[in-house]
Design a protein around this motif. Structure first.
Motif, PDB file in Angstrom:
ATOM      1  N   ILE A  75     -18.266 -15.068  29.505  1.00  0.00           N
ATOM      2  CA  ILE A  75     -19.199 -14.841  28.395  1.00  0.00           C
ATOM      3  C   ILE A  75     -19.314 -13.368  28.048  1.00  0.00           C
ATOM      4  CG2 ILE A  75     -21.251 -14.642  29.857  1.00  0.00           C
ATOM      5  CD1 ILE A  75     -22.769 -16.233  27.709  1.00  0.00           C
ATOM      6  N   TRP A  76     -18.971 -12.490  29.004  1.00  0.00           N
ATOM      7  CA  TRP A  76     -19.069 -11.049  28.770  1.00  0.00           C
ATOM      8  C   TRP A  76     -17.727 -10.409  28.453  1.00  0.00           C
ATOM      9  CZ3 TRP A  76     -21.227 -13.350  33.201  1.00  0.00           C
ATOM     10  CH2 TRP A  76     -22.623 -13.519  33.156  1.00  0.00           C
ATOM     11  N   LEU A  77     -16.656 -11.154  28.598  1.00  0.00           N
ATOM     12  CA  LEU A  77     -15.330 -10.567  28.427  1.00  0.00           C
ATOM     13  C   LEU A  77     -14.498 -11.428  27.487  1.00  0.00           C
ATOM     14  CD1 LEU A  77     -13.593  -8.211  29.286  1.00  0.00           C
ATOM     15  CD2 LEU A  77     -12.829  -9.530  31.265  1.00  0.00           C
ATOM     16  N   VAL A  78     -14.435 -10.986  26.211  1.00  0.00           N
ATOM     17  CA  VAL A  78     -13.709 -11.711  25.170  1.00  0.00           C
ATOM     18  C   VAL A  78     -12.733 -10.735  24.499  1.00  0.00           C
ATOM     19  CG1 VAL A  78     -13.879 -13.038  23.044  1.00  0.00           C
ATOM     20  CG2 VAL A  78     -15.676 -13.235  24.768  1.00  0.00           C
ATOM     21  N   HIS A  79     -11.495 -11.142  24.378  1.00  0.00           N
ATOM     22  CA  HIS A  79     -10.467 -10.329  23.718  1.00  0.00           C
ATOM     23  C   HIS A  79     -10.170 -10.945  22.350  1.00  0.00           C
ATOM     24  CE1 HIS A  79      -9.631  -8.468  27.656  1.00  0.00           C
ATOM     25  NE2 HIS A  79      -9.788  -9.700  28.139  1.00  0.00           N
ATOM     26  N   LYS A  80     -10.089 -10.078  21.322  1.00  0.00           N
ATOM     27  CA  LYS A  80      -9.856 -10.558  19.965  1.00  0.00           C
ATOM     28  C   LYS A  80      -8.788  -9.711  19.288  1.00  0.00           C
ATOM     29  CE  LYS A  80     -14.687 -11.960  19.248  1.00  0.00           C
ATOM     30  NZ  LYS A  80     -15.886 -11.791  18.380  1.00  0.00           N
ATOM     31  N   THR A  81      -8.051 -10.323  18.400  1.00  0.00           N
ATOM     32  CA  THR A  81      -7.111  -9.595  17.550  1.00  0.00           C
ATOM     33  C   THR A  81      -6.976 -10.330  16.225  1.00  0.00           C
ATOM     34  OG1 THR A  81      -4.906  -8.590  17.417  1.00  0.00           O
ATOM     35  CG2 THR A  81      -5.039 -10.788  18.389  1.00  0.00           C
ATOM     36  N   LYS A  82      -6.660  -9.585  15.181  1.00  0.00           N
ATOM     37  CA  LYS A  82      -6.621 -10.170  13.831  1.00  0.00           C
ATOM     38  C   LYS A  82      -5.506  -9.526  13.026  1.00  0.00           C
ATOM     39  CE  LYS A  82      -9.282 -10.063   9.517  1.00  0.00           C
ATOM     40  NZ  LYS A  82     -10.518  -9.565   8.867  1.00  0.00           N
ATOM     41  N   GLU A 103      -2.217 -12.655  37.508  1.00  0.00           N
ATOM     42  CA  GLU A 103      -2.678 -13.977  37.093  1.00  0.00           C
ATOM     43  C   GLU A 103      -4.133 -13.877  36.625  1.00  0.00           C
ATOM     44  OE1 GLU A 103      -2.164 -16.988  39.999  1.00  0.00           O
ATOM     45  OE2 GLU A 103      -0.025 -17.246  39.566  1.00  0.00           O
ATOM     46  N   THR A 104      -4.419 -14.471  35.459  1.00  0.00           N
ATOM     47  CA  THR A 104      -5.735 -14.312  34.851  1.00  0.00           C
ATOM     48  C   THR A 104      -6.333 -15.667  34.520  1.00  0.00           C
ATOM     49  OG1 THR A 104      -5.004 -12.211  33.870  1.00  0.00           O
ATOM     50  CG2 THR A 104      -6.980 -13.223  32.945  1.00  0.00           C
ATOM     51  N   LYS A 105      -7.545 -15.892  34.986  1.00  0.00           N
ATOM     52  CA  LYS A 105      -8.258 -17.122  34.664  1.00  0.00           C
ATOM     53  C   LYS A 105      -8.934 -16.972  33.302  1.00  0.00           C
ATOM     54  CE  LYS A 105      -9.290 -18.574  39.399  1.00  0.00           C
ATOM     55  NZ  LYS A 105     -10.366 -18.943  40.361  1.00  0.00           N
ATOM     56  N   VAL A 106      -8.869 -18.011  32.477  1.00  0.00           N
ATOM     57  CA  VAL A 106      -9.489 -17.963  31.156  1.00  0.00           C
ATOM     58  C   VAL A 106     -10.312 -19.223  30.924  1.00  0.00           C
ATOM     59  CG1 VAL A 106      -7.618 -16.565  30.199  1.00  0.00           C
ATOM     60  CG2 VAL A 106      -7.510 -19.044  30.016  1.00  0.00           C
ATOM     61  N   GLN A 107     -11.340 -19.065  30.117  1.00  0.00           N
ATOM     62  CA  GLN A 107     -12.157 -20.219  29.707  1.00  0.00           C
ATOM     63  C   GLN A 107     -11.564 -20.888  28.474  1.00  0.00           C
ATOM     64  OE1 GLN A 107     -16.224 -19.039  29.215  1.00  0.00           O
ATOM     65  NE2 GLN A 107     -16.512 -18.521  31.375  1.00  0.00           N
ATOM     66  N   SER A 108     -11.108 -20.048  27.531  1.00  0.00           N
ATOM     67  CA  SER A 108     -10.486 -20.596  26.318  1.00  0.00           C
ATOM     68  C   SER A 108      -9.553 -19.570  25.710  1.00  0.00           C
ATOM     69  CB  SER A 108     -11.550 -21.019  25.295  1.00  0.00           C
ATOM     70  OG  SER A 108     -12.233 -19.893  24.790  1.00  0.00           O
ATOM     71  N   PHE A 109      -8.558 -20.081  25.000  1.00  0.00           N
ATOM     72  CA  PHE A 109      -7.556 -19.242  24.350  1.00  0.00           C
ATOM     73  C   PHE A 109      -7.109 -19.991  23.102  1.00  0.00           C
ATOM     74  CE2 PHE A 109      -3.183 -16.998  25.008  1.00  0.00           C
ATOM     75  CZ  PHE A 109      -3.487 -16.146  23.963  1.00  0.00           C
ATOM     76  N   LEU A 110      -7.361 -19.430  21.928  1.00  0.00           N
ATOM     77  CA  LEU A 110      -7.047 -20.150  20.694  1.00  0.00           C
ATOM     78  C   LEU A 110      -6.654 -19.189  19.587  1.00  0.00           C
ATOM     79  CD1 LEU A 110      -9.841 -19.716  18.818  1.00  0.00           C
ATOM     80  CD2 LEU A 110     -10.713 -21.347  20.481  1.00  0.00           C
ATOM     81  N   VAL A 111      -6.035 -19.746  18.520  1.00  0.00           N
ATOM     82  CA  VAL A 111      -5.657 -18.983  17.344  1.00  0.00           C
ATOM     83  C   VAL A 111      -6.163 -19.725  16.124  1.00  0.00           C
ATOM     84  CG1 VAL A 111      -3.380 -20.085  17.273  1.00  0.00           C
ATOM     85  CG2 VAL A 111      -3.734 -17.939  16.068  1.00  0.00           C
ATOM     86  N   ARG A 159      -6.318 -15.063  13.495  1.00  0.00           N
ATOM     87  CA  ARG A 159      -7.140 -14.453  14.531  1.00  0.00           C
ATOM     88  C   ARG A 159      -6.878 -15.158  15.859  1.00  0.00           C
ATOM     89  NH1 ARG A 159     -12.144 -12.240  11.905  1.00  0.00           N
ATOM     90  NH2 ARG A 159     -11.836 -12.472   9.659  1.00  0.00           N
ATOM     91  N   ALA A 160      -6.728 -14.365  16.905  1.00  0.00           N
ATOM     92  CA  ALA A 160      -6.576 -14.918  18.253  1.00  0.00           C
ATOM     93  C   ALA A 160      -7.786 -14.505  19.090  1.00  0.00           C
ATOM     94  CB  ALA A 160      -5.287 -14.420  18.894  1.00  0.00           C
ATOM     95  N   HIS A 161      -8.325 -15.465  19.865  1.00  0.00           N
ATOM     96  CA  HIS A 161      -9.487 -15.221  20.738  1.00  0.00           C
ATOM     97  C   HIS A 161      -9.126 -15.672  22.151  1.00  0.00           C
ATOM     98  CE1 HIS A 161     -12.798 -14.599  17.658  1.00  0.00           C
ATOM     99  NE2 HIS A 161     -11.730 -14.855  16.925  1.00  0.00           N
ATOM    100  N   LEU A 162      -9.292 -14.774  23.103  1.00  0.00           N
ATOM    101  CA  LEU A 162      -9.079 -15.113  24.508  1.00  0.00           C
ATOM    102  C   LEU A 162     -10.376 -14.806  25.258  1.00  0.00           C
ATOM    103  CD1 LEU A 162      -5.953 -14.293  26.662  1.00  0.00           C
ATOM    104  CD2 LEU A 162      -8.257 -14.132  27.600  1.00  0.00           C
TER     105      LEU A 162
END
Length: 321
Positions: free
Chosen positions: A132-139, A36-44, A125-128
């Motif tokens: 503030i120090w841990l951001v995952h991105k894909t495009k 289980e992972t807590k996230v601040q934001s997750f968008l595409v 593009r997806a941003h998870l």
């Protein structure tokens, strides 16, 4: 690192896999987590833009010229915590799939293109964001194709009228007391990708050496960043005609095939444009500028008709003897 994989993909709307104005762009974002992972934001996000960048030497320093234009920008929020950064939203362990849908604006936009110093690209593009120090991105980029048969902006009316007309040009080259005259006639001004077009060269060789006409397709890329412009050209040798002996004349006709992978001509982007020319150059020593150019508009090839699927063979039962 509880997020092991983040991917974004889309559903094709046709066999070519390209999208056009007004199409629905649907897909999904997939995230795989180990717990289980807590996230601040997750968008595409879906974006279409053009950008140019090049460097020039001005005096003692190098100056970078760049500019960009946005055609559309959409954002779909998958998860967003309510308390602005406390990580209150949770992604469950394992594989999680989140669908999305965007509608591409039904406006005139240039097709996807990548040149020497510029690019027109359409992407997802997806941003998870976990912190503030841990951001995952894909495009992922998706191919975009304009609906306009003639993507020439304000010049369209002038060009369309002449697409089926013959084009002619002449030049005389001198070297000391010698000269060579050449008249060029092209079958038409417009040709589709993969199509053949005829070019005739009338050569009058009054020199003491033989000359050989060579046929080229010239690609001219123009890039603009505010008030600055730069040009990149590329030549493709399409064929070579018969040699014309000294003190003689000859008419050389050549059927030239337009490369099917060549990008169509376009002028409907304010930051870059792609133009083409037919060029005939005389391969002759000591002659100055022995070449002639004619305008050529490369058009998008017509889609190939779908072939009916072959019928499955009929298997017969083996009859008893």
């Amino acid at each position: 690192m509880s997020v092991k994989r983040l991917t974004v993909d889309y559903d094709k709307v046709n066999e070519g896999g390209s999208f056009s104005p007004g199409d629905v762009l649907s897909g999904r974002v997939t995230v795989v987590t180990t717990k289980e992972t807590k996230v601040q934001s997750f968008l595409v996000r879906a974006k279409g833009k053009a950008e140019v960048t090049w460097c020039e030497q001005e005096g003692q320093s190098a100056v970078v010229h760049s500019d960009k234009k946005k055609y559309f920008y959409f954002e779909h929020v998958i998860l967003q915590d309510k308390n602005k950064g406390d990580g209150s939203e949770i992604i469950s362990s394992g594989r999680n799939v989140y669908p999305f849908t965007f509608v591409i604006p039904n406006t005139d936009m240039p097709s996807s293109y990548e040149g020497k110093w510029g690019k027109i690209a359409y992407s997802l593009r997806a941003h998870l964001t976990q912190s503030i120090w841990l951001v995952h991105k894909t495009k992922i980029e998706f191919p975009f194709l304009t609906k306009s048969e003639f993507p020439f902006a304000s010049k369209s009316e002038m060009i369309i009228i002449g697409l089926k007309e013959q084009q002619r040009a002449s030049r005389i080259s001198f070297s000391a007391s010698e000269n060579v005259a050449i008249n060029i006639t092209s079958e038409k001004m417009g040709a589709k990708q993969g199509e053949a077009t005829g070019v005739t060269a009338e050569v009058r060789n009054n020199s003491a050496r033989p000359v050989t006409p060579k046929f080229y397709l010239v690609e001219k890329q123009t890039f603009a960043a505010r008030s600055k412009r730069t040009v990149h050209t590329n030549e493709i040798l399409l064929g070579e005609g018969e040699s014309v002996p000294a003190q003689t004349g000859r008419t050389v006709t050549k059927v030239l095939s337009i490369p099917p992978q060549l990008h169509p001509t376009f002028l409907n982007c304010c930051m870059m444009k792609l133009e083409h020319r037919l060029k005939v150059r005389l391969d002759a020593p000591l002659l100055r500028n022995p070449e002639v150019k004619l305008p050529l508009v490369i058009l998008l090839a017509s889609p190939k008709p779908q072939r009916p699927k072959p019928k499955r063979s009929i298997w017969f039962r083996k009859l008893p003897a």
